[in-house]
Design a protein around this motif. Structure first.
Motif, PDB file in Angstrom:
ATOM      1  N   LYS A   6       0.278   1.400   0.934  1.00  0.00           N
ATOM      2  CA  LYS A   6      -1.071   1.866   1.277  1.00  0.00           C
ATOM      3  C   LYS A   6      -2.009   0.684   1.512  1.00  0.00           C
ATOM      4  N   SER A  36      -4.024  -0.122   4.934  1.00  0.00           N
ATOM      5  CA  SER A  36      -5.497  -0.081   4.932  1.00  0.00           C
ATOM      6  C   SER A  36      -6.104  -1.226   5.746  1.00  0.00           C
ATOM      7  N   GLY A  90      -4.692   6.078   3.854  1.00  0.00           N
ATOM      8  CA  GLY A  90      -5.633   4.959   3.846  1.00  0.00           C
ATOM      9  C   GLY A  90      -5.592   4.086   5.081  1.00  0.00           C
TER      10      GLY A  90
END
Lengths: 183, 183, 183, 183
Positions: free
Chosen positions: C107, C111, C144
């Motif tokens: 994640k 991001s 994300g």
């Protein structure tokens, strides 16, 4: 613990009102029929030098009444696949309240309540009413009001909703749930 | 061949109006700002014994003006993830026009026009504005008005839209397309 | 700065691929055609005592390749109003990667990238493709990964997309934007 | 009168399966777990000179089994806000069946059945699962299969669904309705 119902429809004993009354029967409820009040559409003054100007209508009094309750039910017939224009004008005005020095804790107060939507439509509402539910989801998310559930019923003529067993059972369940919350 | 623009916003030179003017610049356009007219919210009398009662407001006059054109552009800022309450009240009244003996060919007339939506919003409009587009799709489908396209722009403060290159280019393309249709 | 394109389609020179190539022409791109790899559908072992078991297929190798890039383009024909089953199977496996000790920063890595969706469909994709865009929005939100934009094109037969001026111009704009980001 | 259930999930006794079994308990049902079969993702050959080539997998046998029934229930966990990749691959293949000389009456047969969707998800499924319902709506519309209803449940860990009173009551109602249809 008490409930505010905001009605967006116009028919006496319309399907949406009937379904809503099933959902709150026997509970402490304050009912607000938007059709009985005068609410100006918003004038967007977010970026004017003076900001929003006070509006002389019934809007703030309604907000005050609603804020006293713990549960807010938005009860609207589905007109053209969305909430009624009356209800939309009411919601639009929240942009003003969010900037109103008299309501600095508006979001904070709403965050401790919960919202339900009850809506009845005539053209495949369980399918074509879904964009409206998504909008309420975005609306409540933005304003910080927990979206606790919704009921979509089907009906056109007054009384039709009494044939929608699924919606009636959902209303009964909602009433039980609200009863528990309140007692 | 000519164009009616129905504006749902309230700000002079708001982002949506700016984007719309880019789209119709130099073309034959009649602009209708809903904020300048008095339009009653619908009272649902579909199933009363007398049916819909005539309403004394500006609505019918606006319908008459719009029906003269070949293209209808619905130009609305995105308020709370949907069209403005003002525009929604206007659309809601179509339920009355559909049953109005003075407008028996309402759907038929609309079926020979085409509609566009131009909308500008501030909170991820390219994502969170999509339920509104789906609703316009259902609305135009129901009324039989071909949905020829839409532009979603992003902006909050007046002038923001001039930074949205994608929307501006889409407006330019739309203008070219409309120009071809008209000439 | 470089780009990974994940293709979900199967046709050589299909419309979606053509539109995507317009968008990345001249840029540093790694293209991954899911049809050329073997990817098992996920087996949901989130709540088994042993957790997810290693799967012997091409999935992890593809994840490794994608994670090297800064921009990820999901390029999928619209099959039945959504991404292709092949691409869905790929996305479904993310549930496993999220719990894979070899990818504890999955994640976090995503991001810092950004995602685009390019999709072409044959049945009113600018309307009926919108639920798919909303799903990508939810997907990227959950994982994300910033959702930087999307292009929806229209076409059925190979080559149709070359008639969709709007999509082609959007592809050109995207290419310019990506070029700026990269240089 | 009988029912085919198409399961898209993989967990034994998963939440979606549990909710589905509640809905069909005591009725004549043929259950098809897609995970137990081999189904190739579609290769789009709609516009190749030879058209679709026969695929050696279990797909046609499943179609044959499903077509024997009057009600088709699509039972899928919500993975990443949509049906599972497995189920999507199954649906994608309908494009082939629509052009298969062995199934010239495919749409016609489906038009005399009715479909239900039962889906369970863990991340606000009653909101974020709605685009999936809209897609099923478009899918069934295209293929001419009447969409008779859906149930969305909430759950993550196996057994969670037994806490979702609303979904369980909806399952009970569906069972009653199916029972009436069948007897």
């Amino acid at each position: 613990m008490s409930i505010a119902v905001i009605y967006g429809g116009t028919r006496p004993d319309g399907n949406t009102e009937t379904l809503t009354k099933e959902s709150v029967q026997g509970l402490e409820v304050e009912e607000i029929h938007l059709k009985d009040y005068f609410i100006e559409p918003i004038v967007d003054q977010r970026h004017t030098s003076e900001g929003f100007q006070e509006v002389k209508d019934d809007y703030n009094a309604l907000i005050d009444r609603i804020l006293k309750h713990d549960v807010i039910i938005f009860s609207t017939p589905i007109y053209w696949y969305s909430m009624t224009g009356r209800m939309k004008n009411f919601v639009d005005r929240w942009s003003q309240t969010l900037r109103d020095p008299k309501y600095t804790d508006f979001k904070d107060q709403l965050s401790r309540k919960e919202a339900y939507v009850i809506a009845v439509g005539g053209d495949q509402p369980l399918m074509k009413g879904l964009p409206m539910i998504q909008q309420f989801h975005y609306i409540f998310d933005f304003i910080g009001l927990p979206f606790a559930g919704y009921i979509i019923g089907e009906g056109n003529k007054p009384g039709d909703i009494l044939q929608d067993q699924k919606a009636l059972i959902a209303a009964e369940q909602l009433r039980k749930k609200l009863k528990e919350v309140i007692s």
